[in-house]
Design an enzyme around this catalytic site. Structure first.
Site, PDB file in Angstrom:
ATOM      1  N   TYR A 105      44.010 -24.112 -43.196  1.00  0.00           N
ATOM      2  CA  TYR A 105      44.414 -22.927 -42.448  1.00  0.00           C
ATOM      3  C   TYR A 105      44.114 -21.688 -43.281  1.00  0.00           C
ATOM      4  CZ  TYR A 105      47.038 -25.624 -38.990  1.00  0.00           C
ATOM      5  OH  TYR A 105      47.388 -26.480 -37.983  1.00  0.00           O
ATOM      6  N   TYR A 144      44.189 -32.686 -42.117  1.00  0.00           N
ATOM      7  CA  TYR A 144      44.651 -32.184 -43.419  1.00  0.00           C
ATOM      8  C   TYR A 144      45.886 -32.958 -43.877  1.00  0.00           C
ATOM      9  CZ  TYR A 144      47.849 -29.393 -40.463  1.00  0.00           C
ATOM     10  OH  TYR A 144      48.778 -28.986 -39.536  1.00  0.00           O
ATOM     11  N   ARG A 154      47.655 -35.099 -41.061  1.00  0.00           N
ATOM     12  CA  ARG A 154      47.742 -34.720 -39.646  1.00  0.00           C
ATOM     13  C   ARG A 154      46.433 -35.059 -38.940  1.00  0.00           C
ATOM     14  NH1 ARG A 154      50.581 -31.466 -36.915  1.00  0.00           N
ATOM     15  NH2 ARG A 154      50.478 -33.273 -35.587  1.00  0.00           N
ATOM     16  N   HIS A 157      44.035 -31.377 -34.595  1.00  0.00           N
ATOM     17  CA  HIS A 157      44.871 -30.818 -33.528  1.00  0.00           C
ATOM     18  C   HIS A 157      44.721 -29.311 -33.442  1.00  0.00           C
ATOM     19  CE1 HIS A 157      47.303 -30.424 -37.176  1.00  0.00           C
ATOM     20  NE2 HIS A 157      47.850 -29.378 -36.597  1.00  0.00           N
ATOM     21  N   HIS A 159      47.086 -26.022 -32.151  1.00  0.00           N
ATOM     22  CA  HIS A 159      48.420 -25.574 -31.714  1.00  0.00           C
ATOM     23  C   HIS A 159      48.271 -24.637 -30.518  1.00  0.00           C
ATOM     24  CE1 HIS A 159      50.582 -27.037 -35.342  1.00  0.00           C
ATOM     25  NE2 HIS A 159      49.422 -26.822 -35.932  1.00  0.00           N
TER      26      HIS A 159
HETATM   27 FE   LIG Z   1      48.741 -27.807 -37.708  1.00  0.00          FE
END
Ligand SMILES: [Fe+2]
Length: 234
Positions: A105, A144, A154, A157, A159
């Site tokens: 991110y 990640y 994870r 995906h 959000h």
């Molecule tokens: Fe996430």
């Protein structure tokens, strides 16, 4: 009876994630310990502010910044937002945020040892049209690691946050990708106990949504309530 007064049936057991999900460890810090209190919603909660594309400029392509393209597998995501009766929900602000193709991110708190991409911020917004349809272009986010348990990763995906007419009509969820081997290991995905309800979080691969020789496509329809309701984060 106006739509404001119309009651709606509670969710079927297991089709929404509980507030406390022990395998998803940080939920213990966030869930209320007291019984929930029902606060009647009035016009203040369920009317304005109405978010509009004039006020909040849509980002139809997250994968380009100043004409420079992000690295990664370019994808198009589209779908409809519908209510419990399958009716279109127009003028809904759909905000999206995601990791880059390397699984990082663009945020100070993300210290994953993976490269940032100067051409990808990983956040944007679009609005549903009069048919309840939305569409955006992005890159497929990478998996990640996260600190939930040993070697926890994870799944890929995106959000989603949806705003209806007012602040009290915000819903948050995550879209996953079909065939991801991490899904069956992910406590956040698995937090929704009902297997069929969980499947509604997985987008459908659809060549028709993509653009030939340019991008693959995925369809992700969101149901706000009812039998087909998309599992939402509390
Ligand atoms: Fe996430």
């Amino acid at each position: 009876m106006s739509y404001i007064d119309k009651p709606f049936r509670p969710y079927a057991p297991g089709t929404q994630p509980p507030n406390d999900s022990p395998a998803y460890r940080s939920t213990i810090l966030r869930h209320p310990e007291q019984k929930l209190l029902k606060i009647p919603q009035t016009v203040t909660e369920i009317s304005g502010p109405v978010f509009t594309p004039e006020q909040y400029k849509p980002t139809e392509n997250l994968a380009v910044i100043n004409g420079h393209e992000a690295l990664g597998e370019r994808i198009i995501v589209e779908g409809h937002v519908r209510d419990e009766d399958g009716r279109a929900v127009p003028n809904t602000m759909v905000e999206i945020w995601q990791a880059n193709a390397a699984g990082r991110y663009n945020h100070a708190r993300d210290q994953h040892d993976a490269p940032l991409d100067a051409n990808f911020h990983g956040a944007g917004r679009v609005f549903t049209d009069e048919h309840g349809a939305y569409r955006f272009i992005t890159i497929k986010p990478g998996a990640y690691p996260w600190g939930n348990h040993h070697n926890a990763w994870r799944p890929n995906h995106i959000h989603f946050s949806l705003f209806g007419a007012g602040y009290a009509s915000r819903l948050i969820t995550q879209m996953y990708f079909p065939g991801d081997p991490l899904l069956e290991l992910d406590p956040i995905f698995l937090a929704t106990p009902d297997k069929l309800a969980r499947q509604r979080l997985i987008a459908k691969f659809d060549l028709g949504v993509g653009k030939p020789d340019w991008a693959l496509g995925y369809r992700f329809d969101i149901y706000l309530r009812g039998r087909l309701a998309t599992p939402m984060e509390g």
